[in-house]
Scaffold this motif. Sequence first.
Motif, PDB file in Angstrom:
ATOM      1  N   UNK A   5       0.815  -1.213   0.000  1.00 20.25           N
ATOM      2  CA  UNK A   5       0.000   0.000   0.000  1.00 20.25           C
ATOM      3  C   UNK A   5       0.853   1.269   0.000  1.00 20.25           C
ATOM      4  N   UNK A   6       2.169   1.137   0.095  1.00 15.87           N
ATOM      5  CA  UNK A   6       3.064   2.294   0.081  1.00 15.87           C
ATOM      6  C   UNK A   6       3.488   2.554  -1.352  1.00 15.87           C
ATOM      7  N   UNK A   7       3.279   3.790  -1.814  1.00 21.19           N
ATOM      8  CA  UNK A   7       3.631   4.135  -3.187  1.00 21.19           C
ATOM      9  C   UNK A   7       5.131   4.407  -3.302  1.00 21.19           C
ATOM     10  N   UNK A   8       5.618   4.405  -4.532  1.00 21.58           N
ATOM     11  CA  UNK A   8       7.033   4.722  -4.769  1.00 21.58           C
ATOM     12  C   UNK A   8       7.360   6.125  -4.286  1.00 21.58           C
ATOM     13  N   UNK A   9       6.452   7.066  -4.536  1.00 19.79           N
ATOM     14  CA  UNK A   9       6.681   8.457  -4.110  1.00 19.79           C
ATOM     15  C   UNK A   9       6.791   8.540  -2.591  1.00 19.79           C
ATOM     16  N   UNK A  10       5.931   7.813  -1.885  1.00 19.10           N
ATOM     17  CA  UNK A  10       5.994   7.804  -0.425  1.00 19.10           C
ATOM     18  C   UNK A  10       7.307   7.193   0.054  1.00 19.10           C
ATOM     19  N   UNK A  11       7.717   6.133  -0.580  1.00 21.87           N
ATOM     20  CA  UNK A  11       8.961   5.462  -0.208  1.00 21.87           C
ATOM     21  C   UNK A  11      10.164   6.364  -0.453  1.00 21.87           C
ATOM     22  N   UNK A  12      10.141   7.090  -1.559  1.00 18.44           N
ATOM     23  CA  UNK A  12      11.234   8.016  -1.868  1.00 18.44           C
ATOM     24  C   UNK A  12      11.277   9.185  -0.895  1.00 18.44           C
ATOM     25  N   UNK A  13      10.151   9.487  -0.269  1.00 18.78           N
ATOM     26  CA  UNK A  13      10.107  10.618   0.668  1.00 18.78           C
ATOM     27  C   UNK A  13      10.652  10.269   2.049  1.00 18.78           C
ATOM     28  N   UNK A  14      10.898   8.987   2.306  1.00 18.88           N
ATOM     29  CA  UNK A  14      11.412   8.571   3.612  1.00 18.88           C
ATOM     30  C   UNK A  14      12.851   9.050   3.755  1.00 18.88           C
ATOM     31  N   UNK A  15      13.125   9.723   4.848  1.00 16.85           N
ATOM     32  CA  UNK A  15      14.471  10.214   5.146  1.00 16.85           C
ATOM     33  C   UNK A  15      15.202   9.133   5.940  1.00 16.85           C
ATOM     34  N   UNK A  16      16.120   8.446   5.275  1.00 17.96           N
ATOM     35  CA  UNK A  16      16.844   7.341   5.914  1.00 17.96           C
ATOM     36  C   UNK A  16      17.651   7.826   7.120  1.00 17.96           C
ATOM     37  N   UNK A  17      18.065   9.090   7.125  1.00 19.38           N
ATOM     38  CA  UNK A  17      18.843   9.626   8.247  1.00 19.38           C
ATOM     39  C   UNK A  17      18.045   9.645   9.548  1.00 19.38           C
ATOM     40  N   UNK A  18      16.720   9.613   9.456  1.00 19.85           N
ATOM     41  CA  UNK A  18      15.871   9.631  10.648  1.00 19.85           C
ATOM     42  C   UNK A  18      15.528   8.235  11.149  1.00 19.85           C
ATOM     43  N   UNK A  19      15.996   7.222  10.456  1.00 20.38           N
ATOM     44  CA  UNK A  19      15.719   5.842  10.853  1.00 20.38           C
ATOM     45  C   UNK A  19      16.762   5.357  11.854  1.00 20.38           C
ATOM     46  N   UNK A  20      16.429   4.323  12.625  1.00 21.07           N
ATOM     47  CA  UNK A  20      17.405   3.742  13.557  1.00 21.07           C
ATOM     48  C   UNK A  20      18.631   3.209  12.804  1.00 21.07           C
ATOM     49  N   UNK A  21      19.770   3.104  13.485  1.00 25.48           N
ATOM     50  CA  UNK A  21      21.021   2.701  12.825  1.00 25.48           C
ATOM     51  C   UNK A  21      20.938   1.404  12.015  1.00 25.48           C
ATOM     52  N   UNK A  22      20.306   0.372  12.563  1.00 24.65           N
ATOM     53  CA  UNK A  22      20.236  -0.894  11.830  1.00 24.65           C
ATOM     54  C   UNK A  22      19.440  -0.742  10.538  1.00 24.65           C
ATOM     55  N   UNK A  23      18.356   0.018  10.575  1.00 23.59           N
ATOM     56  CA  UNK A  23      17.571   0.248   9.361  1.00 23.59           C
ATOM     57  C   UNK A  23      18.386   1.028   8.340  1.00 23.59           C
ATOM     58  N   UNK A  24      19.121   2.037   8.803  1.00 26.87           N
ATOM     59  CA  UNK A  24      19.967   2.813   7.892  1.00 26.87           C
ATOM     60  C   UNK A  24      20.981   1.910   7.203  1.00 26.87           C
TER      61      UNK A  24
END
Length: 139
Positions: A5-24
């Motif tokens: 249900x997550x669109x490509x545009x939504x996925x591209x908008x995710x800021x990886x720098x704000x994710x926990x270290x393991x996710x980054x």
Amino acid sequence: MTSNSITEAELESVNADLLPPQMRQFVRLIGMAHTLTLLEKRGGVTLRIPVNAHEAVVLKEILPMDAIVKLCEAMPGQRLEMPKIDKIVKQIRNRAMTNERKHYSAASVAQRHNLSRRQVINICKPAVDDGQVDLFDEL
């Protein structure tokens, strides 16, 4: 919310720098889309990264071989407590709420997202940089 249900545009908008270290680390290795798929399928449980990509029975059901090879090369034999996809989903939800808030009341947005009006106001208010370094942030 699922990866379907997550669109490509939504996925591209995710800021990886704000994710926990393991996710980054996963995002750097295999990209955001594959990270989302992996965490949706195996988030919240322990996953062993095999030493050899051809031994990756569980991963072969989830990821393409090139992503499996990257994981095996970077983390051979490691047992990982896989994080849930919550941090990614919350970022997408919060961005959507902030955009909706430009056109709708906090109460209306709250009803759409099953949150309280106060939560919507707190999520949508602009971040203020007070110049202080957060004790728990990585330097």
